[in-house]
Design a protein around this motif. Structure first.
Motif, PDB file in Angstrom:
ATOM      1  N   GLY A 295       0.796  -1.222   0.000  1.00  0.00           N
ATOM      2  CA  GLY A 295       0.000   0.000   0.000  1.00  0.00           C
ATOM      3  C   GLY A 295       0.828   1.271   0.000  1.00  0.00           C
ATOM      4  O   GLY A 295       0.281   2.366  -0.152  1.00  0.00           O
ATOM      5  N   ASP A 296       2.151   1.157   0.162  1.00  0.00           N
ATOM      6  CA  ASP A 296       3.006   2.348   0.137  1.00  0.00           C
ATOM      7  C   ASP A 296       2.920   3.027  -1.227  1.00  0.00           C
ATOM      8  O   ASP A 296       3.020   2.374  -2.271  1.00  0.00           O
ATOM      9  CB  ASP A 296       4.470   1.983   0.414  1.00  0.00           C
ATOM     10  N   VAL A 297       2.755   4.334  -1.209  1.00  0.00           N
ATOM     11  CA  VAL A 297       2.767   5.141  -2.435  1.00  0.00           C
ATOM     12  C   VAL A 297       4.111   5.850  -2.521  1.00  0.00           C
ATOM     13  O   VAL A 297       4.558   6.478  -1.561  1.00  0.00           O
ATOM     14  CB  VAL A 297       1.626   6.169  -2.434  1.00  0.00           C
ATOM     15  N   LEU A 298       4.768   5.715  -3.665  1.00  0.00           N
ATOM     16  CA  LEU A 298       6.063   6.357  -3.896  1.00  0.00           C
ATOM     17  C   LEU A 298       5.997   7.221  -5.142  1.00  0.00           C
ATOM     18  O   LEU A 298       5.273   6.903  -6.091  1.00  0.00           O
ATOM     19  CB  LEU A 298       7.179   5.324  -4.052  1.00  0.00           C
ATOM     20  N   SER A 299       6.768   8.261  -5.124  1.00  0.00           N
ATOM     21  CA  SER A 299       6.879   9.144  -6.279  1.00  0.00           C
ATOM     22  C   SER A 299       7.968   8.621  -7.209  1.00  0.00           C
ATOM     23  O   SER A 299       9.034   8.184  -6.759  1.00  0.00           O
ATOM     24  CB  SER A 299       7.233  10.559  -5.807  1.00  0.00           C
ATOM     25  N   ILE A 300       7.690   8.623  -8.518  1.00  0.00           N
ATOM     26  CA  ILE A 300       8.714   8.302  -9.519  1.00  0.00           C
ATOM     27  C   ILE A 300       9.417   9.603  -9.877  1.00  0.00           C
ATOM     28  O   ILE A 300       8.772  10.591 -10.238  1.00  0.00           O
ATOM     29  CB  ILE A 300       8.100   7.690 -10.785  1.00  0.00           C
ATOM     30  N   GLN A 301      10.729   9.620  -9.774  1.00  0.00           N
ATOM     31  CA  GLN A 301      11.501  10.831 -10.041  1.00  0.00           C
ATOM     32  C   GLN A 301      12.646  10.521 -10.991  1.00  0.00           C
ATOM     33  O   GLN A 301      13.139   9.389 -11.042  1.00  0.00           O
ATOM     34  CB  GLN A 301      12.041  11.412  -8.726  1.00  0.00           C
ATOM     35  N   ARG A 302      13.057  11.534 -11.734  1.00  0.00           N
ATOM     36  CA  ARG A 302      14.163  11.353 -12.676  1.00  0.00           C
ATOM     37  C   ARG A 302      15.117  12.529 -12.576  1.00  0.00           C
ATOM     38  O   ARG A 302      14.693  13.692 -12.556  1.00  0.00           O
ATOM     39  CB  ARG A 302      13.645  11.221 -14.100  1.00  0.00           C
ATOM     40  N   GLN A 303      16.393  12.202 -12.486  1.00  0.00           N
ATOM     41  CA  GLN A 303      17.422  13.231 -12.432  1.00  0.00           C
ATOM     42  C   GLN A 303      17.502  13.941 -13.788  1.00  0.00           C
ATOM     43  O   GLN A 303      17.573  13.302 -14.841  1.00  0.00           O
ATOM     44  CB  GLN A 303      18.781  12.598 -12.116  1.00  0.00           C
ATOM     45  N   SER A 304      17.441  15.262 -13.757  1.00  0.00           N
ATOM     46  CA  SER A 304      17.585  16.019 -15.006  1.00  0.00           C
ATOM     47  C   SER A 304      18.994  15.863 -15.547  1.00  0.00           C
ATOM     48  O   SER A 304      19.955  15.694 -14.784  1.00  0.00           O
ATOM     49  CB  SER A 304      17.273  17.502 -14.757  1.00  0.00           C
ATOM     50  N   PRO A 305      19.167  15.888 -16.873  1.00  0.00           N
ATOM     51  CA  PRO A 305      20.487  15.661 -17.469  1.00  0.00           C
ATOM     52  C   PRO A 305      21.541  16.618 -16.920  1.00  0.00           C
ATOM     53  O   PRO A 305      21.285  17.809 -16.730  1.00  0.00           O
ATOM     54  CB  PRO A 305      20.238  15.905 -18.965  1.00  0.00           C
ATOM     55  N   ALA A 306      22.726  16.072 -16.654  1.00  0.00           N
ATOM     56  CA  ALA A 306      23.825  16.863 -16.092  1.00  0.00           C
ATOM     57  C   ALA A 306      24.295  17.919 -17.090  1.00  0.00           C
ATOM     58  O   ALA A 306      24.365  17.672 -18.295  1.00  0.00           O
ATOM     59  CB  ALA A 306      24.983  15.951 -15.707  1.00  0.00           C
ATOM     60  N   VAL A 307      24.606  19.094 -16.559  1.00  0.00           N
ATOM     61  CA  VAL A 307      25.093  20.213 -17.371  1.00  0.00           C
ATOM     62  C   VAL A 307      26.420  20.699 -16.797  1.00  0.00           C
ATOM     63  O   VAL A 307      26.566  20.838 -15.573  1.00  0.00           O
ATOM     64  CB  VAL A 307      24.073  21.368 -17.389  1.00  0.00           C
TER      65      VAL A 307
END
Length: 376
Positions: A295-307
């Protein structure tokens, strides 16, 4: 006429600590919403709330409704506010207006408003469990110790390496007569990309069978099973587990925000694809050893491309020349943010990994995307 849609009672039994947060309405949340066929509770709650798992705090008991956990497609949901200014979601009830009958030769009769109930078909589900069920039924995650110690098929009555329905197979264990078992072949080993350690072995169902004769391994006599369902070839070496062990699903899921310290990555999808969207099943590299709960809800996140900053200005690190990457130095590389792109809900927990259903994505999720507790 009262119209209703199923909001599972269990769904609303979240610990109050989990729902004590202040409700944040979406900026574009409507004042009314007509429930559509195919909606799920997550879809509806996402329309109104920034944090959909806090739905129980938005939904309040309406005394006009015997069961406030039931609504159906076509119902009108209205957003209102109580005396304290807190938002509240209610179902608008259809009522019969006062009717005045005034024929010349009859007295006037006034009818009081009444609520009439009419049963409807196909109430909106909490979550589409039919999406999860096939994966739970056919796939499993076993540890190295389980793979090494579980009984397995040693052969069949036909002398073939594989079997189909109606064959008898033999298992090197003292199995219980009359009991049903499932057989699995060992597929790939799942490696944690963060630690390079094994999370377990993905095993796939080959068939089910019932024990027709007990064995006696003290005398090297195997048990006999009659195959009653074969999904694919049943081969010698297939592992044997009691049917439904680790495979049963709850009727409803109680959803809660995951532990704030929880953080992992997506390591596999049920479809074995590299990108996946809403209602697909994924595996994450966190399990009961990391305090993950069903039942745990987690957020999907993505690292923005390195600059990185170069002599020619900012460039993406992945496409910058090797010289620019070497000479830019750590101080020239920006600390790019992680951006949320959806949510998943855990429905199956192993020791070091868990299975989760993607509830929403604004863009396709990918392998190695980060999963973490949703930000308040």
């Amino acid at each position: 006429m009262i119209k209703k849609i199923i909001l599972s009672a269990t769904f609303f039994t979240l610990p109050w600590l989990a729902v004590a947060n202040v409700l944040e309405l979406n900026k574009e949340a409507p004042t009314t919403y007509i429930v559509e066929k195919g909606d799920t509770l997550w879809d509806i709650s996402s329309i109104f709330l920034e944090q959909p798992w806090l739905w129980p705090k938005l939904w309040r008991l309406n005394p006009e409704i015997d069961n406030p956990h039931l609504i159906y497609p076509g119902d009108v949901l209205r957003l209102v506010y109580d005396e304290q200014g807190e938002p509240q979601l209610i179902v608008e009830e259809a009522t019969a207006p006062p009717v005045e009958i005034t024929p010349r030769e009859k007295p006037t009769i006034k009818l009081s408003p009444k609520l009439r109930k009419q049963a409807k078909k196909e109430p909106v589900a909490t979550l589409p469990l039919h999406v999860i069920a096939p994966y739970i039924q056919y796939d499993h995650l076993l540890t190295q110790a389980q793979v090494d110690t579980l009984p397995y098929v040693i052969g069949s009555d036909e002398g073939y390496k594989s079997s189909m329905d109606g064959f008898k197979v033999y298992v090197n264990d003292d199995l219980i007569p009359g009991k049903s078992y499932a057989m699995y072949y060992v597929d790939e080993e799942i490696i944690d990309p963060e630690t390079d350690k094994s999370l377990g072995y993905n095993v796939k169902l080959t068939g089910t069978a019932q024990v027709v004769r007990a064995g006696n391994m003290a005398e090297r006599r195997p048990s006999t099973m009659l195959v009653n369902s074969a999904n694919r070839e049943i081969r010698s070496g297939n592992l044997v587990l009691p049917i439904n062990e680790g495979q049963l699903l709850p009727s409803f899921f109680t959803m809660q925000s995951a532990d704030p310290s929880l953080r992992g990555v997506i390591v596999k999808s049920a479809t074995d694809g590299r990108e996946f969207g809403k209602l697909e099943v994924v595996m994450i590299n966190r399990g009961s050893e990391h305090a993950v709960k069903v039942g745990d809800v987690l957020s999907i996140q993505r690292q923005s491309p390195a600059v990185v900053e170069t002599k020619d200005g900012p460039q993406y690190k992945a496409t910058a020349s090797r010289w620019d990457r070497l000479t830019s130095g750590g101080e020239a590389e920006y600390d790019m943010p992680e951006e949320p792109l959806g949510e998943v809900m855990v429905f199956k927990v192993y020791d070091q990994a868990s299975m989760a259903l993607i509830l929403r994505t604004s863009k396709p999720a990918r392998l190695l995307d980060i999963v973490a507790a949703p930000k308040p």
